[in-house]
Design an enzyme around this catalytic site. Structure first.
Site, PDB file in Angstrom:
ATOM      1  CG  ASP B  96      -1.873   0.955   1.007  1.00 21.89           C
ATOM      2  OD1 ASP B  96      -2.072   1.906  -0.442  1.00 21.89           O
ATOM      3  OD2 ASP B  96      -2.608   0.952   1.894  1.00 21.89           O
ATOM      4  CG  ASP B 269      -6.270  -4.265   2.103  1.00 20.07           C
ATOM      5  OD1 ASP B 269      -5.658  -4.103   3.439  1.00 20.07           O
ATOM      6  OD2 ASP B 269      -7.335  -3.916   1.710  1.00 20.07           O
ATOM      7  CB  CYS B 307     -11.915 -25.867  11.161  1.00 15.84           C
ATOM      8  SG  CYS B 307     -10.040 -24.170  10.547  1.00 15.84           S
ATOM      9  CB  CYS B 309      -6.276 -24.739  10.231  1.00 17.47           C
ATOM     10  SG  CYS B 309      -7.156 -23.990  11.841  1.00 17.47           S
ATOM     11  CB  CYS B 312      -9.687 -26.921  13.497  1.00 10.74           C
ATOM     12  SG  CYS B 312      -9.989 -25.144  14.188  1.00 10.74           S
ATOM     13  CG  HIS B 338      -9.649 -21.334  12.944  1.00  9.49           C
ATOM     14  ND1 HIS B 338     -10.159 -22.306  12.574  1.00  9.49           N
ATOM     15  CD2 HIS B 338     -10.632 -19.835  13.371  1.00  9.49           C
ATOM     16  CE1 HIS B 338     -11.006 -21.573  12.529  1.00  9.49           C
ATOM     17  NE2 HIS B 338     -11.365 -21.130  12.899  1.00  9.49           N
TER      18      HIS B 338
END
Lengths: 393, 393
Positions: B96, B269, B307, B309, B312, B338
């Site tokens: 940015d 974003d 989930c 991930c 999890c 997560h």
């Protein structure tokens, strides 16, 4: 209830000093010794996942019964299937009994032969513990090695005070032994006796006569001069049996580990490598480096160019300096990975040099190259840390 | 200097709404769109390593020229071989321009057609920036996508004030375009115009006539009602070319991403998924869950049982609750893993449903199941956050 499941197997002893190589057999893997246990008081080695610990080569961690009793509570962890499962950690665990924390961190209300009444350092709530309860807690947590409850005097307490604490520690150790129910956990007793050789001898003799799976040396590295620490280790180890592991509690600087190994210690634990990492102090073979120092602001090399850890393989000293400068959480993690990798490599080197007969020259070379934090700075750092712990009550 | 190296390739558009699938081709990999960029303002996505970001499936991250200019300084990163190397990140990066930070985070001293004079939010030091300098900085950082400098009015500024800022944004965009030297970075312009449809139209028309590699929609999601945000997106997207990527800046809640996609946005974003993670708010298909809530204290399941991930797969909700309770650093990390995994999976699902023609029904099902933070709470949270940023000056 001492058993052979969590037995110690002595492999080799250095012909020139007391250094030795062995292994602890646990139901969560064989742990080669000498071994250093990173501290995960609250069921987590600060900033790291179990996967990272494993990648670093850590076979065993320490967790703390005192902390886990207060948060989340022993019954919660028991309900979750025990501490290994709760932490997601497949390696071995040693739980400290919490004696040291009760005497240093909590607000002490009353110590009697029966047990201890203290107030939590978190919320001031009152709690009663006994040797029997501490074993019950540690059986519920399910660590591979558990510790007897001990009374920890201050390093400058009188002979009489230290002696009383020692006698109580012996009685408590015996009660812990008698109350043990599970046969898959190794119970270690803790030798006390402060800085008094005579008391250290009495303590070692009394506890070894009771017969434990291992023996810890407690009440050292708590503010006394380093020379005294080393002397007490020698006095104590001389009276411990060859065939049982010896655990020097709370010791963990690279130079102290090497000197402990040379004096016959098998197991070490300390929060030092992880704590100083979070303050930006990174171990190198030349000594600790403070990554916050401006000399690292534009250094393209890693802080320890010879190191193979994830941090040094991936990032420049400049990046690590930047993360610390910005107080980015990743900073603490990358520094922790480096320091634990350094200690893990050190333990490897210690083992291999004992095995190939070059430990004495390795020890010399290390102490020539490594510039430890000077004694005055070390003691004042220790003092500040102990005071900050008290203030946090 | 717009080029084809960092080109956008439109693959498919939903027949029922403006949702579309495409890809951004960069010298650091092909980035499938719609894509969400985690925010790594200071050259690190808070708590995570590049390896973890990659494992989560993140193809591109955002870093911030304002923050990196102040710390460690653009020249340091240039000397270290550019931002990718500095961060150890092999994926794509968008920087940015820092316009938003100069107008929201720094102490503004003077805005003129020439540029901006501001004081650092860190040490109060005075700095002068111009559109030309901002391009020079971003060329030194070496991101794959770079942003033009824009003037960001507040969401409740008058029509006249917003109009003046918009005209200046257009002049600055043109100067950015003219000063671009590297031909391997895609320069995006930022459409401004606040909450005024007429200004949004003028801004989109002016900037598209100049011809950029992509178009961002700035100045939204900064405190205005959500209905207004969505309306402004529609007004703006209608005037942007089909063959260029559209980037909705600062938007990142699951429900807002889906609605943005439905309106033709390709890039998002936001610090929201990572920021709320560190506060203990975890995304599930039913909405955000606050892991600090006592209902999780003894929950053996992960907080989001569906989930996949690392968090999890490995830990119970009870463990995560415990880590947050103890303010353990690992807590923030596991929650971040997560939430970014949740968003990454969401982007995957969005792409696959657009491609197989079921996006409208997925969008309906998601909005039926997902209970977003209510408007009043959301605005007051946003207000608190904006104020805490101001206070931190």
């Amino acid at each position: 209830m001492a058993n052979n499941l969590n037995g110690f197997h002595l492999i080799q002893t250095c012909p020139d000093c007391k250094a030795r190589v062995g292994e602890l057999r646990t139901s969560h893997g064989t742990v080669p010794t000498p071994v250093f246990l990173p501290v995960g008081s609250q069921g987590t080695v600060k900033t790291l996942t179990p996967v990272e610990l494993k990648d670093i080569g850590i076979p065993m961690v320490l967790a703390n019964t005192y902390h886990l009793y207060l948060r989340p509570g022993i019954s919660v962890i028991e309900k979750m299937g025990g501490l290994h499962k709760f932490m997601g950690w497949g390696g071995a665990i040693l739980t400290d009994s919490g004696g040291y924390q009760v005497f240093s961190l909590a607000r002490l209300c009353q110590v009697s032969d029966e047990g201890v009444v203290f107030r939590s350092h978190i919320d001031g709530s009152e709690h009663h513990i006994t040797p029997e309860l501490i074993i019950q807690f540690q059986e519920a947590l399910g660590a591979d090695i558990i510790m007897a409850l001990d009374e920890c005097p201050a390093h400058d307490d009188s002979f009489e005070k230290v002696q009383r604490a020692m006698h109580r520690t012996h009685q408590w150790a015996e009660r812990c032994q008698k109350s043990q129910q599970r046969d898959d956990q190794a119970l270690y007793a803790i030798v006390q006796g402060g800085v008094f050789p005579e008391l250290r001898r009495q303590s070692a003799e009394c506890l070894t006569s009771l017969g434990f799976s291992g023996y810890a040396i407690g009440g050292l590295s708590i503010g006394e001069p380093k020379k005294v620490t080393l002397n007490m280790i020698e006095e104590t180890v001389a009276l411990l049996p060859e065939d049982k592991p010896r655990y020097l509690m709370g010791v963990g600087s690279p130079e102290d580990i090497i000197e402990g190994v040379a004096r016959g210690i098998d197991i070490f634990d300390s929060a030092l490598p992880t704590r100083v990492a979070r303050n930006g102090a990174l171990f190198t073979l030349e000594g600790r480096r403070n990554i916050r120092n401006s000399i690292y602001a534009q250094m393209e090399q890693p802080v320890d160019p010879g190191c193979k850890c994830y941090t040094c393989r991936t990032f420049s000293a400049a990046y690590l300096h930047h993360l610390f400068d910005c107080e980015e959480l990743l900073a603490y993690r990358l520094a922790t990975i480096h320091n634990l990798s350094f200690i893990s490599n050190l333990m490897q080197k210690i083992k291999s040099t004992i095995q190939n007969g070059t430990f004495p020259s390795f020890r010399d070379a290390f102490s020539t190259g490594y510039k430890p934090t000077d004694e005055k700075t070390r003691l004042s750092q220790k003092q500040r840390w102990l005071e900050s712990r008290k203030r946090s009550q």
